[in-house]
Design a protein around this motif. Structure first.
Motif, PDB file in Angstrom:
ATOM      1  N   GLY A   3     -33.818  20.012 -37.537  1.00  0.00           N
ATOM      2  CA  GLY A   3     -32.896  18.991 -37.067  1.00  0.00           C
ATOM      3  C   GLY A   3     -31.826  18.780 -38.132  1.00  0.00           C
ATOM      4  O   GLY A   3     -32.127  18.550 -39.294  1.00  0.00           O
ATOM      5  N   GLY A   4     -30.572  18.900 -37.754  1.00  0.00           N
ATOM      6  CA  GLY A   4     -29.493  18.761 -38.717  1.00  0.00           C
ATOM      7  C   GLY A   4     -28.991  17.332 -38.792  1.00  0.00           C
ATOM      8  O   GLY A   4     -29.235  16.514 -37.908  1.00  0.00           O
ATOM      9  N   ASP A   5     -28.326  17.046 -39.866  1.00  0.00           N
ATOM     10  CA  ASP A   5     -27.698  15.740 -40.039  1.00  0.00           C
ATOM     11  C   ASP A   5     -26.456  15.715 -39.158  1.00  0.00           C
ATOM     12  O   ASP A   5     -25.615  16.609 -39.256  1.00  0.00           O
ATOM     13  CB  ASP A   5     -27.333  15.543 -41.507  1.00  0.00           C
ATOM     14  CG  ASP A   5     -26.956  14.116 -41.833  1.00  0.00           C
ATOM     15  OD1 ASP A   5     -26.382  13.442 -40.968  1.00  0.00           O
ATOM     16  OD2 ASP A   5     -27.227  13.692 -42.954  1.00  0.00           O
ATOM     17  N   PRO A   6     -26.313  14.719 -38.304  1.00  0.00           N
ATOM     18  CA  PRO A   6     -25.171  14.705 -37.383  1.00  0.00           C
ATOM     19  C   PRO A   6     -23.841  14.372 -38.067  1.00  0.00           C
ATOM     20  O   PRO A   6     -22.788  14.602 -37.496  1.00  0.00           O
ATOM     21  CB  PRO A   6     -25.542  13.622 -36.371  1.00  0.00           C
ATOM     22  CG  PRO A   6     -26.469  12.720 -37.116  1.00  0.00           C
ATOM     23  CD  PRO A   6     -27.217  13.611 -38.072  1.00  0.00           C
ATOM     24  N   ARG A   7     -23.903  13.844 -39.288  1.00  0.00           N
ATOM     25  CA  ARG A   7     -22.661  13.508 -39.983  1.00  0.00           C
ATOM     26  C   ARG A   7     -21.971  14.776 -40.454  1.00  0.00           C
ATOM     27  O   ARG A   7     -22.618  15.707 -40.929  1.00  0.00           O
ATOM     28  CB  ARG A   7     -22.941  12.618 -41.196  1.00  0.00           C
ATOM     29  CG  ARG A   7     -23.577  11.288 -40.850  1.00  0.00           C
ATOM     30  CD  ARG A   7     -24.012  10.564 -42.094  1.00  0.00           C
ATOM     31  NE  ARG A   7     -25.021  11.380 -42.777  1.00  0.00           N
ATOM     32  CZ  ARG A   7     -25.406  11.198 -44.022  1.00  0.00           C
ATOM     33  NH1 ARG A   7     -24.886  10.248 -44.755  1.00  0.00           N
ATOM     34  NH2 ARG A   7     -26.336  11.964 -44.563  1.00  0.00           N
ATOM     35  N   PRO A   8     -20.653  14.830 -40.355  1.00  0.00           N
ATOM     36  CA  PRO A   8     -19.949  16.026 -40.816  1.00  0.00           C
ATOM     37  C   PRO A   8     -19.987  16.136 -42.342  1.00  0.00           C
ATOM     38  O   PRO A   8     -20.051  15.133 -43.048  1.00  0.00           O
ATOM     39  CB  PRO A   8     -18.516  15.812 -40.318  1.00  0.00           C
ATOM     40  CG  PRO A   8     -18.385  14.339 -40.179  1.00  0.00           C
ATOM     41  CD  PRO A   8     -19.752  13.830 -39.815  1.00  0.00           C
ATOM     42  N   LEU A   9     -19.976  17.352 -42.829  1.00  0.00           N
ATOM     43  CA  LEU A   9     -19.931  17.603 -44.263  1.00  0.00           C
ATOM     44  C   LEU A   9     -18.472  17.695 -44.685  1.00  0.00           C
ATOM     45  O   LEU A   9     -17.721  18.521 -44.168  1.00  0.00           O
ATOM     46  CB  LEU A   9     -20.654  18.905 -44.601  1.00  0.00           C
ATOM     47  CG  LEU A   9     -20.618  19.337 -46.063  1.00  0.00           C
ATOM     48  CD1 LEU A   9     -21.369  18.332 -46.937  1.00  0.00           C
ATOM     49  CD2 LEU A   9     -21.214  20.714 -46.215  1.00  0.00           C
ATOM     50  N   ARG A  10     -18.074  16.815 -45.601  1.00  0.00           N
ATOM     51  CA  ARG A  10     -16.710  16.853 -46.122  1.00  0.00           C
ATOM     52  C   ARG A  10     -16.707  17.694 -47.392  1.00  0.00           C
ATOM     53  O   ARG A  10     -17.481  17.437 -48.306  1.00  0.00           O
ATOM     54  CB  ARG A  10     -16.204  15.462 -46.462  1.00  0.00           C
ATOM     55  CG  ARG A  10     -16.027  14.581 -45.272  1.00  0.00           C
ATOM     56  CD  ARG A  10     -15.479  13.255 -45.732  1.00  0.00           C
ATOM     57  NE  ARG A  10     -15.429  12.334 -44.629  1.00  0.00           N
ATOM     58  CZ  ARG A  10     -14.462  11.451 -44.474  1.00  0.00           C
ATOM     59  NH1 ARG A  10     -13.487  11.372 -45.335  1.00  0.00           N
ATOM     60  NH2 ARG A  10     -14.470  10.637 -43.441  1.00  0.00           N
ATOM     61  N   VAL A  11     -15.841  18.684 -47.436  1.00  0.00           N
ATOM     62  CA  VAL A  11     -15.731  19.528 -48.611  1.00  0.00           C
ATOM     63  C   VAL A  11     -14.434  19.184 -49.328  1.00  0.00           C
ATOM     64  O   VAL A  11     -13.362  19.168 -48.724  1.00  0.00           O
ATOM     65  CB  VAL A  11     -15.759  21.021 -48.233  1.00  0.00           C
ATOM     66  CG1 VAL A  11     -15.609  21.886 -49.477  1.00  0.00           C
ATOM     67  CG2 VAL A  11     -17.051  21.358 -47.500  1.00  0.00           C
ATOM     68  N   LEU A  12     -14.567  18.886 -50.621  1.00  0.00           N
ATOM     69  CA  LEU A  12     -13.414  18.595 -51.459  1.00  0.00           C
ATOM     70  C   LEU A  12     -13.307  19.681 -52.513  1.00  0.00           C
ATOM     71  O   LEU A  12     -14.300  20.308 -52.885  1.00  0.00           O
ATOM     72  CB  LEU A  12     -13.579  17.238 -52.152  1.00  0.00           C
ATOM     73  CG  LEU A  12     -13.811  16.033 -51.245  1.00  0.00           C
ATOM     74  CD1 LEU A  12     -14.100  14.794 -52.082  1.00  0.00           C
ATOM     75  CD2 LEU A  12     -12.616  15.801 -50.350  1.00  0.00           C
TER      76      LEU A  12
END
Length: 72
Positions: A3-12
């Motif tokens: 099960g993945g985390d539904p929040r998007p991953l922000r890449v900086l």
């Protein structure tokens, strides 16, 4: 199946001079206060060094956290 985390991953991206910027066409600068606010809000963040691609998320979070501590 995971099960993945539904929040998007922000890449900086962290530039050679230490600034943070968003990925994408505009590459807007992210100030330390904004980075701290994203962490406090529980955002999923990943910081990559601009020239090497190395992960420097923990180093960046530690530096921002240390800057928020009161002076002795």
């Amino acid at each position: 199946m995971r099960g993945g985390d539904p929040r998007p991953l922000r890449v900086l991206l962290r530039t050679r001079d230490g600034r943070l910027r968003k990925t994408g066409a505009h590459g807007e600068i992210v100030c330390p206060e904004e980075f701290r606010a994203l962490l406090q809000a529980g955002e999923r963040l990943r910081v990559r060094h601009e020239s090497t691609g190395a992960d420097c998320t923990l180093d960046t979070a530690a530096q921002v956290s240390a800057a928020c501590l009161p002076a002795p």
